[in-house]
Design a protein around this motif. Sequence first.
Motif, PDB file in Angstrom:
ATOM      1  N   VAL A  61       0.839  -1.203   0.000  1.00 43.28           N
ATOM      2  CA  VAL A  61       0.000   0.000   0.000  1.00 43.28           C
ATOM      3  C   VAL A  61       0.876   1.256   0.000  1.00 43.28           C
ATOM      4  O   VAL A  61       0.584   2.230  -0.712  1.00 43.28           O
ATOM      5  CB  VAL A  61      -0.962  -0.009   1.214  1.00 43.28           C
ATOM      6  N   LEU A  62       1.963   1.241   0.777  1.00 43.48           N
ATOM      7  CA  LEU A  62       2.866   2.388   0.821  1.00 43.48           C
ATOM      8  C   LEU A  62       3.455   2.667  -0.558  1.00 43.48           C
ATOM      9  O   LEU A  62       3.437   3.804  -1.035  1.00 43.48           O
ATOM     10  CB  LEU A  62       3.972   2.141   1.845  1.00 43.48           C
ATOM     11  N   PHE A  63       3.980   1.631  -1.210  1.00 39.91           N
ATOM     12  CA  PHE A  63       4.560   1.827  -2.535  1.00 39.91           C
ATOM     13  C   PHE A  63       3.491   2.193  -3.565  1.00 39.91           C
ATOM     14  O   PHE A  63       3.732   3.018  -4.440  1.00 39.91           O
ATOM     15  CB  PHE A  63       5.335   0.580  -2.979  1.00 39.91           C
ATOM     16  N   GLY A  64       2.308   1.581  -3.455  1.00 42.39           N
ATOM     17  CA  GLY A  64       1.220   1.919  -4.370  1.00 42.39           C
ATOM     18  C   GLY A  64       0.766   3.358  -4.203  1.00 42.39           C
ATOM     19  O   GLY A  64       0.546   4.080  -5.191  1.00 42.39           O
ATOM     20  N   GLY A  65       0.648   3.804  -2.963  1.00 40.98           N
ATOM     21  CA  GLY A  65       0.267   5.190  -2.706  1.00 40.98           C
ATOM     22  C   GLY A  65       1.325   6.160  -3.198  1.00 40.98           C
ATOM     23  O   GLY A  65       1.012   7.208  -3.772  1.00 40.98           O
ATOM     24  N   ALA A  66       2.587   5.819  -2.980  1.00 44.42           N
ATOM     25  CA  ALA A  66       3.671   6.675  -3.461  1.00 44.42           C
ATOM     26  C   ALA A  66       3.678   6.736  -4.983  1.00 44.42           C
ATOM     27  O   ALA A  66       3.905   7.794  -5.573  1.00 44.42           O
ATOM     28  CB  ALA A  66       5.014   6.164  -2.945  1.00 44.42           C
ATOM     29  N   TYR A  67       3.396   5.607  -5.622  1.00 45.93           N
ATOM     30  CA  TYR A  67       3.329   5.595  -7.092  1.00 45.93           C
ATOM     31  C   TYR A  67       2.162   6.458  -7.573  1.00 45.93           C
ATOM     32  O   TYR A  67       2.284   7.179  -8.566  1.00 45.93           O
ATOM     33  CB  TYR A  67       3.184   4.160  -7.605  1.00 45.93           C
ATOM     34  N   ALA A  77      11.599   7.571 -15.121  1.00 51.99           N
ATOM     35  CA  ALA A  77      12.675   7.884 -14.182  1.00 51.99           C
ATOM     36  C   ALA A  77      12.205   8.910 -13.150  1.00 51.99           C
ATOM     37  O   ALA A  77      12.546   8.814 -11.965  1.00 51.99           O
ATOM     38  CB  ALA A  77      13.897   8.410 -14.927  1.00 51.99           C
ATOM     39  N   TYR A  78      11.414   9.884 -13.596  1.00 54.45           N
ATOM     40  CA  TYR A  78      10.881  10.867 -12.656  1.00 54.45           C
ATOM     41  C   TYR A  78       9.904  10.205 -11.683  1.00 54.45           C
ATOM     42  O   TYR A  78       9.900  10.509 -10.494  1.00 54.45           O
ATOM     43  CB  TYR A  78      10.173  12.002 -13.398  1.00 54.45           C
ATOM     44  N   ILE A  79       9.083   9.295 -12.181  1.00 57.56           N
ATOM     45  CA  ILE A  79       8.122   8.598 -11.322  1.00 57.56           C
ATOM     46  C   ILE A  79       8.863   7.756 -10.293  1.00 57.56           C
ATOM     47  O   ILE A  79       8.542   7.786  -9.102  1.00 57.56           O
ATOM     48  CB  ILE A  79       7.157   7.749 -12.162  1.00 57.56           C
ATOM     49  N   LEU A  80       9.864   7.004 -10.735  1.00 55.39           N
ATOM     50  CA  LEU A  80      10.634   6.159  -9.828  1.00 55.39           C
ATOM     51  C   LEU A  80      11.312   6.996  -8.746  1.00 55.39           C
ATOM     52  O   LEU A  80      11.296   6.643  -7.562  1.00 55.39           O
ATOM     53  CB  LEU A  80      11.675   5.352 -10.601  1.00 55.39           C
ATOM     54  N   THR A  81      11.873   8.125  -9.136  1.00 61.23           N
ATOM     55  CA  THR A  81      12.528   9.007  -8.170  1.00 61.23           C
ATOM     56  C   THR A  81      11.523   9.520  -7.145  1.00 61.23           C
ATOM     57  O   THR A  81      11.804   9.522  -5.938  1.00 61.23           O
ATOM     58  CB  THR A  81      13.188  10.189  -8.903  1.00 61.23           C
ATOM     59  N   ILE A 127      11.469   8.839  -3.040  1.00 58.55           N
ATOM     60  CA  ILE A 127      11.486   9.956  -2.091  1.00 58.55           C
ATOM     61  C   ILE A 127      10.278   9.888  -1.157  1.00 58.55           C
ATOM     62  O   ILE A 127      10.414  10.044   0.060  1.00 58.55           O
ATOM     63  CB  ILE A 127      11.536  11.298  -2.850  1.00 58.55           C
ATOM     64  N   TYR A 128       9.097   9.645  -1.700  1.00 65.33           N
ATOM     65  CA  TYR A 128       7.898   9.574  -0.860  1.00 65.33           C
ATOM     66  C   TYR A 128       7.966   8.423   0.139  1.00 65.33           C
ATOM     67  O   TYR A 128       7.578   8.569   1.299  1.00 65.33           O
ATOM     68  CB  TYR A 128       6.635   9.449  -1.716  1.00 65.33           C
ATOM     69  N   VAL A 129       8.466   7.273  -0.302  1.00 60.09           N
ATOM     70  CA  VAL A 129       8.595   6.124   0.602  1.00 60.09           C
ATOM     71  C   VAL A 129       9.601   6.440   1.708  1.00 60.09           C
ATOM     72  O   VAL A 129       9.369   6.111   2.872  1.00 60.09           O
ATOM     73  CB  VAL A 129       8.985   4.857  -0.184  1.00 60.09           C
ATOM     74  N   GLN A 130      10.708   7.099   1.356  1.00 64.24           N
ATOM     75  CA  GLN A 130      11.677   7.475   2.384  1.00 64.24           C
ATOM     76  C   GLN A 130      11.070   8.437   3.391  1.00 64.24           C
ATOM     77  O   GLN A 130      11.311   8.313   4.593  1.00 64.24           O
ATOM     78  CB  GLN A 130      12.914   8.099   1.742  1.00 64.24           C
ATOM     79  N   TYR A 131      10.298   9.411   2.931  1.00 66.84           N
ATOM     80  CA  TYR A 131       9.637  10.338   3.854  1.00 66.84           C
ATOM     81  C   TYR A 131       8.696   9.580   4.789  1.00 66.84           C
ATOM     82  O   TYR A 131       8.691   9.817   6.004  1.00 66.84           O
ATOM     83  CB  TYR A 131       8.836  11.392   3.096  1.00 66.84           C
ATOM     84  N   ALA A 132       7.903   8.687   4.236  1.00 64.87           N
ATOM     85  CA  ALA A 132       6.935   7.942   5.051  1.00 64.87           C
ATOM     86  C   ALA A 132       7.655   7.060   6.070  1.00 64.87           C
ATOM     87  O   ALA A 132       7.271   7.019   7.250  1.00 64.87           O
ATOM     88  CB  ALA A 132       6.025   7.102   4.161  1.00 64.87           C
ATOM     89  N   LEU A 133       8.689   6.351   5.637  1.00 69.61           N
ATOM     90  CA  LEU A 133       9.417   5.478   6.555  1.00 69.61           C
ATOM     91  C   LEU A 133      10.168   6.288   7.615  1.00 69.61           C
ATOM     92  O   LEU A 133      10.284   5.862   8.766  1.00 69.61           O
ATOM     93  CB  LEU A 133      10.371   4.570   5.785  1.00 69.61           C
TER      94      LEU A 133
END
Length: 170
Positions: free
Chosen positions: A99-105, A132-136, A140-146
Amino acid sequence: MKADICSRVSKIVFYIAMAVSVALIALFFFVGFNDTETINNNDMRAPQFTDALIYWIYALTGITVVLVVLFGLISFGKNFKDDPLGALKGLAGLLLLVVLFGGAYFLASDTPIIVNGKPLSDSDGNPIAASAYILTDVVIYVQYALFAVCALATMFSLLNISRKVKGSNK
């Protein structure tokens, strides 16, 4: 006996991975640089073993993701028979990551980065792909959440410790 063999193999694989990592990092920092390239009108020199180090990091990340998912599913399968509620709790952690990765995507943007009035481009002057922009953005969003989860967990842990210390002084 089986656990002993698994432990030995695990240690050997760990030591090999660490040795390769240390060797690649040493090559990256201490061997030298490629010839000068012009990137976005700037002369740049990159370490010779940049690609090897990046591919190694990709491989370690991919292996980690596959093993986390695989072991999570195996653990769920083994524990479901004995403790269905406990197995579902274990699977919930894996589902939260999805869910975290899906939400970040979902939040990620493919909008190009503009530098000095021009879209960012690679060393050959080609525009960078939207993926590449999406992956970046996802990373970043996953790092912020974690980071937020770690900060909250640390805060609650410290509060719990302080409560125990105050309770033991009475």
